[in-house]
Design an enzyme around this catalytic site. Structure first.
Site: not given
Ligand code: MN
Length: 502
Positions: A46, A70, A74-75, A136, A257
């Site tokens: 990811h 990033h 948090e993770d 992300d 279009d």
């Molecule tokens: Mn992420």
């Protein structure tokens, strides 16, 4: 997966740039080594894909490194101090911004979408945070099929209502289209199937016509001595087609279009020349010639559009633009960020309209007449433009931070609804913004779970809970603390009644 694969996509990275990206690559890989995606693949995929998306957008090493990192706060519980020590305060700032944005959840209340979009912008504080968050989300949408079913729809709807429109406002049309088309089948599966069938039925006819017309345009241009040009064509995104079909009574023949030919030339003068050649070869549809070069769209989009009868019973849209306009049309604000530091590129003619659009969409939405495009430009926008021309990138970023994002605060009710207030607002303003009955009976207030006094200034992202009591009433002191006219009006009226009674 190697750091080299990311570096190869970067725009002439220095040795330091390459080292930074490699360091972040190794750090993230190690940090997430025991961590998996819903698909069972290593989580690091990811981060790798997010970083590649950022490199594709032309972002610099700092932003790419932040993209790789990033999710570490948090993770996997890496400490802020560790990131600051290893990568410095700027990267920490970017990652913290992305982490904060990740906590905002769209709950599907239509009336709040605009506030939530604004909140995203205000909380991101730096355009790079927003761009990392968008890339992300792009990878999360590309892998949404692996996510548990009950989460899929929420995430897809949030993408459709918040992220895709933000990408559009930033002029990032390619990203906007990708996000919309990835989310579409999850949110509106039946409409998706229907639109796909309609497009399929139409596309054989359209493709034949595209090829034929393109060949004859090339000949006509060569005959007039226009030799330096590129051609390209695009098929309308499915979600965008769906929205248009709804407006056109589901009649595909009224959508001109569905696909469009693009002609990309070196200069603006060439654009008008090509338009002349095309109009002498094909009869244009009246009222369909749009000069977005002279009058750019609010998000900065520039191009000339015309729709012509192809002579075989068909109708086709043709878009004419320069290389620079093409890059801007696809990548938007990202095309204006320097590959190195994320500052606005000096050589590009800044079209600050899209920056305005970002923050004041309601004003721009109402401004149909583009001739008045600079009429109500607030002072801070003028400063922005000046800062841009002064060629001081640091100053520019400072202006961006203080003025661009600094005029409103966005706070939450305990249920997650967003309330948009002027800066320095107090809990009293918040209470009256919810309902005058709540404002008139404030007994106390909690901000982020803690009891605070009524003179507390609210900050972006605060969760505010008002405690009411039937007996509580406004006092004259409240007038000093209230900032919004709405709150002040209610307080005055209650005080007046109270005085009259006493
Ligand atoms: Mn992420």
């Amino acid at each position: 997966m190697t750091a080299k694969e990311i570096i190869q996509k970067m725009d002439s990275p220095s040795k330091e740039d390459q080292e930074l990206v490699t360091k972040a690559f190794n750090f993230a890989k190690e940090a997430h080594k025991d961590h998996q995606r819903y698909s069972g693949e290593p989580y690091f995929i990811h981060l790798f894909e997010t970083a590649k998306n950022l490199a594709d957008l032309g972002m610099g090493a700092t932003t790419i490194a932040a993209g790789l990192l990033h999710d570490v706060l948090e993770d996997v519980g890496i400490k802020d101090e560790t990131i600051e020590k290893e990568f410095g305060p700027e990267i920490l700032f970017l990652i913290q911004g992305v982490t904060k944005l990740g906590k905002l959840k769209y709950r599907g209340a239509k009336r709040h979408t605009e506030s939530l979009r604004k909140l995203f912008v205000a909380m991101s504080q730096d355009i790079r945070v927003l761009i990392i968050k968008l890339t992300d989300r792009l990878h999360n949408m590309q892998t949404l099929g692996h996510v548990p079913l009950h989460k899929q729809k929420r995430i897809a709807l949030e993408t459709l209502e918040i992220y895709a429109p933000l990408a559009y406002r930033l002029g990032m049309r390619r990203l906007n289209r990708e996000l919309e088309d990835l989310a579409f089948p999850f949110v509106y599966p039946n409409e998706y199937k229907k639109t796909k069938e309609i497009l399929k039925r139409k596309s054989k006819e359209t493709n034949d016509r595209l090829e034929k017309t393109l060949n004859s345009i090339k000949k006509a241009l060569a005959k007039e001595g226009v030799t330096k040009f590129k051609t390209d064509f695009r098929v309308k995104g499915l979600y965008s087609l769906h929205k248009k079909l709804v407006r056109k009574d589901m009649d595909i023949e009224k959508v001109y279009d569905v696909s469009a030919i693009r002609i990309i030339v070196p200069t603006v003068a060439d654009c008008y020349k090509v338009l002349g050649v095309i109009h002498s070869a094909y009869r244009p549809l009246p009222g369909r010639i749009k000069d977005y070069i002279a009058f750019p769209k609010p998000n900065g989009y520039r191009s000339i559009h015309t729709t012509v009868f192809t002579g075989d019973g068909g109708i086709l849209e043709i878009q004419i633009r320069t290389e620079e306009m093409h890059r801007e049309a696809e990548y938007g604000i990202a095309s204006h960020l320097s590959y190195k530091e994320g500052y606005i590129r000096k050589e590009t003619n800044p079209n600050i309209l899209w920056i305005m659009n970002l923050l004041r969409p309601q004003v721009l939405g109402a401004r149909k007449n583009l001739n008045q495009k600079f009429v109500d430009v607030p002072q801070w926008i003028k400063h922005l433009a000046e800062a841009e021309l002064s060629k001081e990138p640091d100053e520019y970023i400072e202006t961006l931070k203080s003025d661009f994002f600094g005029h409103r605060v966005f706070v939450f009710t305990p249920k997650g609804d967003v309330v948009d207030l002027p800066i320095d607002s107090s809990p009293i303003d918040f209470a009256y913004a919810i309902h005058s009955d709540i404002g008139n009976h404030i007994a106390g207030v909690k901000v982020n779970g803690k009891l605070v006094s009524l003179d507390t200034k609210l900050k972006n992202g605060d969760i505010v809970e008002i405690i009411t009591k039937e007996k509580s009433k406004p006092t004259t002191k409240w007038l000093d603390l209230a900032k919004t006219t709405e709150a002040r009006r209610h307080i005055r009226s209650v005080l007046h009644i109270a005085e009259a009674k006493g």
